[in-house]
Design an enzyme around this catalytic site. Structure first.
Site, PDB file in Angstrom:
ATOM      1  N   SER A 139       0.856  -1.180   0.000  1.00  0.00           N
ATOM      2  CA  SER A 139       0.000   0.000   0.000  1.00  0.00           C
ATOM      3  C   SER A 139       0.889   1.225   0.000  1.00  0.00           C
ATOM      4  O   SER A 139       2.074   1.151   0.370  1.00  0.00           O
ATOM      5  CB  SER A 139      -0.877   0.007   1.263  1.00  0.00           C
ATOM      6  OG  SER A 139      -1.521   1.255   1.452  1.00  0.00           O
ATOM      7  N   TYR A 152      -2.631  -1.057  10.335  1.00  0.00           N
ATOM      8  CA  TYR A 152      -2.523  -1.192   8.877  1.00  0.00           C
ATOM      9  C   TYR A 152      -1.177  -0.671   8.390  1.00  0.00           C
ATOM     10  O   TYR A 152      -0.488  -1.326   7.592  1.00  0.00           O
ATOM     11  CB  TYR A 152      -3.672  -0.422   8.218  1.00  0.00           C
ATOM     12  CG  TYR A 152      -3.801  -0.645   6.732  1.00  0.00           C
ATOM     13  CD1 TYR A 152      -4.471  -1.764   6.236  1.00  0.00           C
ATOM     14  CD2 TYR A 152      -3.277   0.263   5.820  1.00  0.00           C
ATOM     15  CE1 TYR A 152      -4.611  -1.965   4.867  1.00  0.00           C
ATOM     16  CE2 TYR A 152      -3.412   0.067   4.451  1.00  0.00           C
ATOM     17  CZ  TYR A 152      -4.076  -1.046   3.984  1.00  0.00           C
ATOM     18  OH  TYR A 152      -4.208  -1.245   2.634  1.00  0.00           O
TER      19      TYR A 152
END
Length: 257
Positions: A139, A152
């Site tokens: 990401s 995350y």
């Protein structure tokens, strides 16, 4: 390029990015193994539809990516793994001091530890076949951070580190390991959030996308699952044989800021 004769396992692939990647790999001729934690008729029907559309073998194998043993069993049950795409992931947003412990542990397990387990199980198969590609879907948050996404961000930074380590361990073999770092991607889940954001902010669709959802994405356009799939296919190509241990950002300029 043709990936005919190769078998690809894509975790978390019955929807969204994972399914988009699986479709592009199948389009390139790879046999594909879809995965999620459910075991519904529609999961198996999805694999059958891919097989019919692209003329490849496609299977669906249930495995809970929060459990290391099931991650390894997924690879074992597939029987072959030339291409491993670690895509499974979940998200939760909260301040660090209010972040639920169980959410922290689940995110680290699914977003990071699962990739360790599947990669550990797949590498012997790749070595036996004399060829392999590991593609980790990280990401933009694997390279930068945002508030309230501690688990995350930690997991995706960890995926980038794991990518580099696996690449170094396989550097003298015909095996590569890389990470793709998407920004915001237009998936069905994201698409479903747009009407609610329009109501909350009192904006039309285009404005809420540009000014709210893509505020950190300079291109002001979502990446697509097809673009991520195409990037994955490229990383499996001979042109990418000397690309290993790195990240490729598909983020509309996010990490250039």
């Amino acid at each position: 390029m043709s990936l005919k004769g190769k078998t690809a396992i894509i975790t978390g692939s019955n929807s969204g990015i994972g399914l988009g990647v699986a479709r592009e790999l199948a389009r390139a001729g790879a046999d594909v193994v879809l995965n999620s934690f459910t075991d519904r008729p529609e999961d198996h029907a999805l694999a059958a539809a891919l097989a019919a559309e692209f003329g490849v073998t496609a299977r669906y194998i249930k495995a809970d990516m929060s459990k290391g043993a099931e991650c390894r069993a997924l690879v074992a049950q597939a029987g072959r793994c030339d291409i491993l795409v670690n895509n499974a992931g979940i998200q939760h947003v909260a301040p660090v001091d209010q972040f639920p412990v169980e959410k922290w542990e689940a995110i680290l397990a699914i977003n990071l530890s699962s990739a360790f387990h599947t990669t550990a199980a797949a590498l012997p198969m790749m070595r036996a076949a004399g060829w392999g590609r590991v593609v980790n879907i990280a990401s933009a948050h694997g390279l930068t951070a945002s508030p309230f996404k501690s688990a995350y961000v930690a997991a995706k930074h960890g995926i980038v580190g794991l990518t580099k380590t696996v690449a170094l361990e396989t550097a003298e073999e015909p095996i590569t390991c890389n990470a793709i770092c998407p920004g915001y991607v237009l998936t069905p889940l994201v698409e479903a959030q747009i009407p609610d954001q329009m109501k909350v902010h009192g904006m039309d669709r285009e404005t809420v996308i540009r000014e709210v959802m893509l505020t950190r994405q300079p291109s002001k356009q979502f990446a697509t699952v097809e673009q991520l799939g195409g990037t994955t296919v490229f990383l499996c190509s001979e042109a990418a044989a000397q690309i290993t241990g790195t990240t490729i950002s598909v983020d509309g300029g996010w990490t250039a800021l």
